[in-house]
Design a protein around this motif. Structure first.
Motif, PDB file in Angstrom:
ATOM      1  N   LEU A 137      -0.082   4.048  -9.571  1.00 14.20           N
ATOM      2  CA  LEU A 137       0.099   4.558 -10.932  1.00 14.20           C
ATOM      3  C   LEU A 137      -0.282   3.508 -11.973  1.00 14.20           C
ATOM      4  O   LEU A 137      -0.942   3.826 -12.962  1.00 14.20           O
ATOM      5  CB  LEU A 137       1.539   5.027 -11.141  1.00 14.20           C
ATOM      6  N   ALA A 138       0.128   2.259 -11.747  1.00  8.16           N
ATOM      7  CA  ALA A 138      -0.200   1.196 -12.696  1.00  8.16           C
ATOM      8  C   ALA A 138      -1.706   0.968 -12.762  1.00  8.16           C
ATOM      9  O   ALA A 138      -2.285   0.843 -13.846  1.00  8.16           O
ATOM     10  CB  ALA A 138       0.525  -0.098 -12.317  1.00  8.16           C
ATOM     11  N   ALA A 139      -2.349   0.917 -11.605  1.00  4.97           N
ATOM     12  CA  ALA A 139      -3.796   0.693 -11.574  1.00  4.97           C
ATOM     13  C   ALA A 139      -4.553   1.858 -12.203  1.00  4.97           C
ATOM     14  O   ALA A 139      -5.512   1.663 -12.958  1.00  4.97           O
ATOM     15  CB  ALA A 139      -4.267   0.465 -10.138  1.00  4.97           C
ATOM     16  N   ALA A 140      -4.113   3.079 -11.919  1.00  5.85           N
ATOM     17  CA  ALA A 140      -4.780   4.252 -12.490  1.00  5.85           C
ATOM     18  C   ALA A 140      -4.574   4.321 -13.999  1.00  5.85           C
ATOM     19  O   ALA A 140      -5.498   4.671 -14.742  1.00  5.85           O
ATOM     20  CB  ALA A 140      -4.271   5.523 -11.825  1.00  5.85           C
ATOM     21  N   THR A 141      -3.392   3.974 -14.455  1.00  8.30           N
ATOM     22  CA  THR A 141      -3.124   3.953 -15.894  1.00  8.30           C
ATOM     23  C   THR A 141      -4.020   2.935 -16.584  1.00  8.30           C
ATOM     24  O   THR A 141      -4.595   3.204 -17.645  1.00  8.30           O
ATOM     25  CB  THR A 141      -1.636   3.651 -16.161  1.00  8.30           C
TER      26      THR A 141
ATOM     27  N   PRO B  88       0.791  -1.234   0.000  1.00  8.13           N
ATOM     28  CA  PRO B  88       0.000   0.000   0.000  1.00  8.13           C
ATOM     29  C   PRO B  88       0.825   1.286   0.000  1.00  8.13           C
ATOM     30  O   PRO B  88       0.280   2.351  -0.266  1.00  8.13           O
ATOM     31  CB  PRO B  88      -0.824  -0.115   1.284  1.00  8.13           C
ATOM     32  N   LEU B  89       2.117   1.195   0.246  1.00  9.74           N
ATOM     33  CA  LEU B  89       2.955   2.392   0.226  1.00  9.74           C
ATOM     34  C   LEU B  89       3.788   2.490  -1.060  1.00  9.74           C
ATOM     35  O   LEU B  89       4.700   3.298  -1.150  1.00  9.74           O
ATOM     36  CB  LEU B  89       3.870   2.433   1.455  1.00  9.74           C
ATOM     37  N   SER B  90       3.436   1.686  -2.050  1.00  6.51           N
ATOM     38  CA  SER B  90       4.131   1.710  -3.336  1.00  6.51           C
ATOM     39  C   SER B  90       3.403   2.625  -4.313  1.00  6.51           C
ATOM     40  O   SER B  90       2.280   2.332  -4.735  1.00  6.51           O
ATOM     41  CB  SER B  90       4.212   0.298  -3.929  1.00  6.51           C
ATOM     42  N   THR B  91       4.054   3.706  -4.676  1.00 10.74           N
ATOM     43  CA  THR B  91       3.487   4.621  -5.668  1.00 10.74           C
ATOM     44  C   THR B  91       3.205   3.889  -6.974  1.00 10.74           C
ATOM     45  O   THR B  91       2.194   4.139  -7.636  1.00 10.74           O
ATOM     46  CB  THR B  91       4.474   5.786  -5.916  1.00 10.74           C
ATOM     47  N   ASP B  92       4.100   2.965  -7.349  1.00 11.41           N
ATOM     48  CA  ASP B  92       3.967   2.256  -8.618  1.00 11.41           C
ATOM     49  C   ASP B  92       2.637   1.507  -8.737  1.00 11.41           C
ATOM     50  O   ASP B  92       2.059   1.452  -9.816  1.00 11.41           O
ATOM     51  CB  ASP B  92       5.118   1.271  -8.807  1.00 11.41           C
ATOM     52  N   GLY B  93       2.169   0.939  -7.639  1.00  5.29           N
ATOM     53  CA  GLY B  93       0.907   0.208  -7.678  1.00  5.29           C
ATOM     54  C   GLY B  93      -0.264   1.104  -8.037  1.00  5.29           C
ATOM     55  O   GLY B  93      -1.104   0.753  -8.871  1.00  5.29           O
TER      56      GLY B  93
END
Length: 127
Positions: A72-76, A65-70
């Motif tokens: 960003l990937a989901a929003a993309t 839950p503290l990974s920005t990448d997660g």
């Protein structure tokens, strides 16, 4: 995991289904790997299983839950594949809310900055 990635890269429905199966096995062995969930989501997108991709991205966020990448990937995925801008914005907002309290040595939180920039690219300014 590597074999799954090779099969997914080769394309074709049979290879994609095999990649999905191999990723499922890898996830069973390493349940706390968000990157395996991201790979699974990408295969699901290629298989046009948007519900499966959404579920895999959500699982990656739950695991890290503290990974920005997660976020960003989901929003993309939501914005570009599912064409769900409100869903993408909600994911980015969730990430900002989750990451904002995390202190950064520089005094600014690069993760929050990245999520707000992504919101801006979707046409919605940050708070």
């Amino acid at each position: 995991e590597q074999e799954a990635l090779v099969r997914a890269d080769q394309g074709g429905m049979a290879n994609l289904r095999a990649a999905r199966s191999l990723l499922g096995d890898a996830i069973a062995r390493n349940q706390l790997s968000p990157s395996l969930r991201w790979e699974l989501a990408q295969v699901d997108v290629q298989l046009e299983d948007l519900a499966g991709a959404r579920s895999a991205y959500r699982a990656a966020i739950v695991i890290a839950p503290l990974s920005t990448d997660g976020y960003l990937a989901a929003a993309t995925f939501e914005a570009q594949v599912a064409k769900n801008i409100p869903g993408a914005l909600a994911i980015l907002d969730e990430g900002v809310t989750r990451l904002r309290p995390v202190p950064a040595p520089s005094g600014t939180n690069a993760g929050v900055t990245a999520l707000l920039a992504a919101k801006g690219r979707l046409g919605t300014p940050g708070p």
